[in-house]
Enzyme design. Structure first.
Site, short mmCIF file in Angstrom:
data_model
loop_
_atom_site.label_atom_id
_atom_site.label_comp_id
_atom_site.label_asym_id
_atom_site.label_seq_id
_atom_site.Cartn_x
_atom_site.Cartn_y
_atom_site.Cartn_z
N ASN A 11 0.83 -1.22 0.00
CA ASN A 11 0.00 0.00 0.00
C ASN A 11 0.87 1.27 0.00
O ASN A 11 0.51 2.28 0.61
CB ASN A 11 -1.00 0.00 1.17
CG ASN A 11 -2.06 1.09 1.12
OD1 ASN A 11 -2.52 1.57 2.14
ND2 ASN A 11 -2.46 1.50 -0.07
N ARG A 14 1.58 0.60 -5.83
CA ARG A 14 0.50 0.41 -6.81
C ARG A 14 -0.87 0.88 -6.33
O ARG A 14 -1.56 1.61 -7.05
CB ARG A 14 0.44 -1.07 -7.22
CG ARG A 14 1.67 -1.52 -7.99
CD ARG A 14 1.76 -3.03 -8.08
NE ARG A 14 1.99 -3.61 -6.75
CZ ARG A 14 2.02 -4.91 -6.49
NH1 ARG A 14 1.80 -5.78 -7.47
NH2 ARG A 14 2.26 -5.35 -5.27
N ASP A 124 4.82 -5.30 -9.74
CA ASP A 124 5.30 -4.64 -8.53
C ASP A 124 6.55 -3.83 -8.88
O ASP A 124 7.57 -4.39 -9.28
CB ASP A 124 5.63 -5.73 -7.51
CG ASP A 124 6.08 -5.16 -6.17
OD1 ASP A 124 6.39 -3.96 -6.11
OD2 ASP A 124 6.12 -5.94 -5.21
P1 4NP Z 1 3.22 -2.20 -3.47
O1 4NP Z 1 4.82 -2.39 -3.56
O2 4NP Z 1 2.66 -3.55 -3.04
O3 4NP Z 1 2.82 -1.83 -4.84
O4 4NP Z 1 2.99 -1.12 -2.44
C1 4NP Z 1 5.61 -2.89 -2.54
C2 4NP Z 1 5.93 -2.09 -1.47
C3 4NP Z 1 6.76 -2.57 -0.48
C4 4NP Z 1 7.26 -3.85 -0.56
C5 4NP Z 1 6.95 -4.66 -1.65
C6 4NP Z 1 6.10 -4.18 -2.64
N1 4NP Z 1 8.14 -4.34 0.44
O5 4NP Z 1 8.68 -5.45 0.28
O6 4NP Z 1 8.33 -3.64 1.47
#
Ligand code: 4NP
Length: 151
Positions: A11, A14, A124
């Site tokens: 969060n 994306r 991602d």
């Molecule tokens: P999101 O991306 O799911 O699009 O917000 C990510 C944000 C952080 C992490 C992985 C994906 N993380 O591993 O901390």
């Protein structure tokens, strides 16, 4: 008024971009809609969106500096009409928490539901190059226009 929840892993990349785009495009089109976003993890709870996500959005004229990360809660199944997930892992994680058929039905891959592209998952961008955020933006904008066209 429809309530839409965007969901990804952290969060911070994306789903806040998806929320910001939906909020901005709905406003432009005078469509009343309520938006929120959440993560399947609580790793970044309370944080602003990733600086790269905010910068990409700012370059498109959309500010998301007000958004803060929060984890998905089972209560969200009752609060939202649509629960859009960014990838299949998010789908599986949220699906596991759904206790009723009605709740399961609310969960959709955003791109599968709303996009014409062959890509069904929003990649991602967290560990990738900065241009990953541009790719995410383009996929989400296209899906958002289609979603707004049909609600
Ligand atoms: P999101 O991306 O799911 O699009 O917000 C990510 C944000 C952080 C992490 C992985 C994906 N993380 O591993 O901390």
């Amino acid at each position: 008024m429809k309530n839409v929840l965007m969901v990804c892993l952290g969060n911070i990349c994306r789903s806040p971009m998806a929320e910001g785009i939906l909020r901005a495009k709905a406003k432009e089109r005078n469509i009343a809609i309520s938006t929120d976003s959440a993560g399947t993890s609580s790793w970044h709870q309370g944080e602003k969106a990733d600086a790269r996500a905010r910068e990409t959005m700012r370059s498109k004229g959309i500010a998301i500096d007000d958004l803060r990360s929060r984890p998905f809660s089972p209560e969200d199944f009752d609060l939202f009409d649509y629960i859009f997930v960014m990838d299949r892992k998010n789908f599986a994680d949220i699906f596991d928490l759904a206790k009723t058929e009605a709740h399961k039905q609310k969960i959709k891959l955003y791109l599968e539901e709303s996009s014409a592209t062959k890509v069904k998952e929003v990649p991602d961008p967290y560990y990738g190059e900065d241009d990953g955020f541009e790719v995410v933006y383009e996929l989400l904008v296209e899906a958002t226009h289609r979603f707004l066209d049909r609600i």
